[in-house]
Write a protein that holds these residues in place. Structure first.
Motif, mmCIF file in Angstrom:
data_model
loop_
_atom_site.group_PDB
_atom_site.id
_atom_site.type_symbol
_atom_site.label_atom_id
_atom_site.label_comp_id
_atom_site.label_asym_id
_atom_site.label_seq_id
_atom_site.Cartn_x
_atom_site.Cartn_y
_atom_site.Cartn_z
ATOM 1 N N ILE A 57 0.889 -1.212 -0.002
ATOM 2 C CA ILE A 57 0.071 -0.071 0.116
ATOM 3 C C ILE A 57 0.751 1.223 0.242
ATOM 4 O O ILE A 57 0.573 2.304 -0.595
ATOM 5 N N ALA A 58 2.001 1.228 0.671
ATOM 6 C CA ALA A 58 2.717 2.267 0.584
ATOM 7 C C ALA A 58 3.396 2.568 -0.886
ATOM 8 O O ALA A 58 3.579 3.729 -1.040
ATOM 9 N N THR A 59 3.572 1.621 -1.684
ATOM 10 C CA THR A 59 4.034 1.826 -2.971
ATOM 11 C C THR A 59 2.786 2.211 -3.852
ATOM 12 O O THR A 59 3.156 3.077 -4.929
ATOM 13 N N TRP A 60 1.675 1.834 -3.760
ATOM 14 C CA TRP A 60 0.306 2.382 -4.364
ATOM 15 C C TRP A 60 0.145 3.768 -4.297
ATOM 16 O O TRP A 60 0.063 4.759 -5.148
ATOM 17 N N ASP A 104 0.790 9.229 -6.222
ATOM 18 C CA ASP A 104 1.176 10.542 -5.903
ATOM 19 C C ASP A 104 1.852 11.247 -7.128
ATOM 20 O O ASP A 104 2.179 12.469 -7.137
ATOM 21 N N SER A 105 2.400 10.300 -8.167
ATOM 22 C CA SER A 105 3.141 10.914 -9.086
ATOM 23 C C SER A 105 2.324 11.499 -10.297
ATOM 24 O O SER A 105 2.774 11.761 -11.158
ATOM 25 N N SER A 106 1.151 11.420 -10.211
ATOM 26 C CA SER A 106 0.166 11.782 -11.461
ATOM 27 C C SER A 106 -1.033 12.487 -10.875
ATOM 28 O O SER A 106 -1.504 11.870 -9.829
ATOM 29 N N ALA A 141 -1.053 -0.566 -11.647
ATOM 30 C CA ALA A 141 -0.805 -2.094 -11.613
ATOM 31 C C ALA A 141 0.336 -2.571 -12.733
ATOM 32 O O ALA A 141 1.256 -3.027 -12.548
ATOM 33 N N GLU A 142 0.176 -1.714 -13.860
ATOM 34 C CA GLU A 142 1.060 -2.106 -14.858
ATOM 35 C C GLU A 142 2.452 -1.388 -14.483
ATOM 36 O O GLU A 142 3.500 -2.198 -14.842
#
Length: 327
Positions: A43-46, A51-53, A87-88
């Motif tokens: 979840i930290a990575t999601w 946040d990047s877009s 996800a991709e």
């Protein structure tokens, strides 16, 4: 002893990891002197990627119920493109992890992610890192992370600290192959993890830890499986310390499990036959009371039953108790 249990990506951002929550609860109950933490890197990575877009942030706000009606089908479908893109992105790291494990240096996206993940783990200054591998797609990420942590953490190995992998998928794999290919993994824990983790936390030697595979005298040794634990001695997880608002759900949802294993246990393709011992179940009234306590303490009304098998009679009794508890 300080231990951190880690759930790695990729997995669905709606899923609260039940395995590490259960193991942590068990250790807090039986070994209160151990400092144990859980870390959901998935979840930290999601969140990092969302946040990047702008589209990623809008998607997260919608999925968490902060922007629009979550049950509006058209809006839900419209945001799935952003979910698919994240996800991709995560799927694209799998080949990079494989290349890193085969000897290349991590660069670009993978290097950034490994730095981020390792930083979150090492800030706990753990003596033991337990990597929970529930899904096959998590294997490469978990092993790459183990390699990176052992490489960058000065003195980590020399200080007697350990990196152990376990979980449902690991239990179905050949531990000899993992240990031969991955010298940075100290041990592989197959099957249910409570007994092994408790013995790790007590500093027991590897040869006494049931179900453990490890290196000894230039060869790989696999200990016999531990005795099956009664579920009455395994407390249900309270999810204390878990930020349930972090998940991509409009209201808190947690995973629960009424039973372990399968009464049928004859399907040769089923990986759960490797990860669980014999079929056991909890008392229906006590289990329903646990759901009621989670509801009262944390406002949880949505529970994901992760059981492999619940028979019709137990399901009816569970339903009756849940209704009686007004859940």
């Amino acid at each position: 002893m300080k231990a951190v249990l880690v759930f790695t990506p990729p997995a669905n951002p709606t899923y609260t990891p039940l395995g590490i929550a259960t193991l942590a609860e068990y250790i807090r109950h039986w070994e209160p002197g151990v400092q144990i933490e859980t870390l959901d890197l998935n979840i930290a990575t999601w969140h990092l990627l969302a946040d990047s877009s702008e589209r990623g942030r809008a998607c997260r706000d919608f999925m968490q119920g902060r922007a629009g009606d979550f049950f509006d089908r058209a809006r839900y479908v419209a945001h799935q493109q952003a979910v698919a893109e994240i996800a991709e992105h995560l799927s694209g790291t799998l080949d990079l992890c494989r290349e890193y494990l085969e000897g290349s240096s991590p660069t670009g996206t993978l290097k950034d992610l490994l730095d981020h993940w390792a930083g979150l783990i090492l800030r706990h200054d753990p003596d033991l890192i337990g990597l929970s591998v529930m899904y096959p797609r998590q294997v490469l990420v978990s092993l790459a992370l183990a390699k990176y942590v052992s490489t960058i953490a000065t003195g980590f190995r020399g200080a007697g600290r350990r990196i152990v992998v376990g979980g449902a998928t690991i239990s179905a794999l050949n531990p000899d192959e993992i240990l031969r290919a991955c010298p940075f993994v100290d041990a592989v824990a197959a099957g249910e993890g409570e007994t092994a983790l408790r013995m790790f936390c007590r500093g027991e030697p590897f040869e006494r830890i049931g179900g453990l595979s490890y290196r000894s005298g230039g060869r790989i040794v696999t200990n016999r499986k531990p005795d099956t634990l009664s579920l009455s001695g395994i407390p249900l997880p309270s999810f204390d310390g878990v930020d349930l608002t972090a998940y991509f759900n409009p209201t808190p949802v947690v995973s629960v499990i009424f039973s372990r294993g399968c009464m049928w246990r004859k399907c040769r393709f089923c990986a759960h036959n490797f990860s669980y011992s014999g079929y056991r179940k909890r008392a229906v009234v006590l289990f329903a009371d646990h759901l009621a306590r989670l509801n009262a303490a944390k406002g949880i009304r949505h529970f994901y039953f992760a059981d492999q098998y619940v028979d019709a009679d137990d399901m009816k009794r569970l339903a009756d108790e849940i209704i009686a508890c007004r859940l």
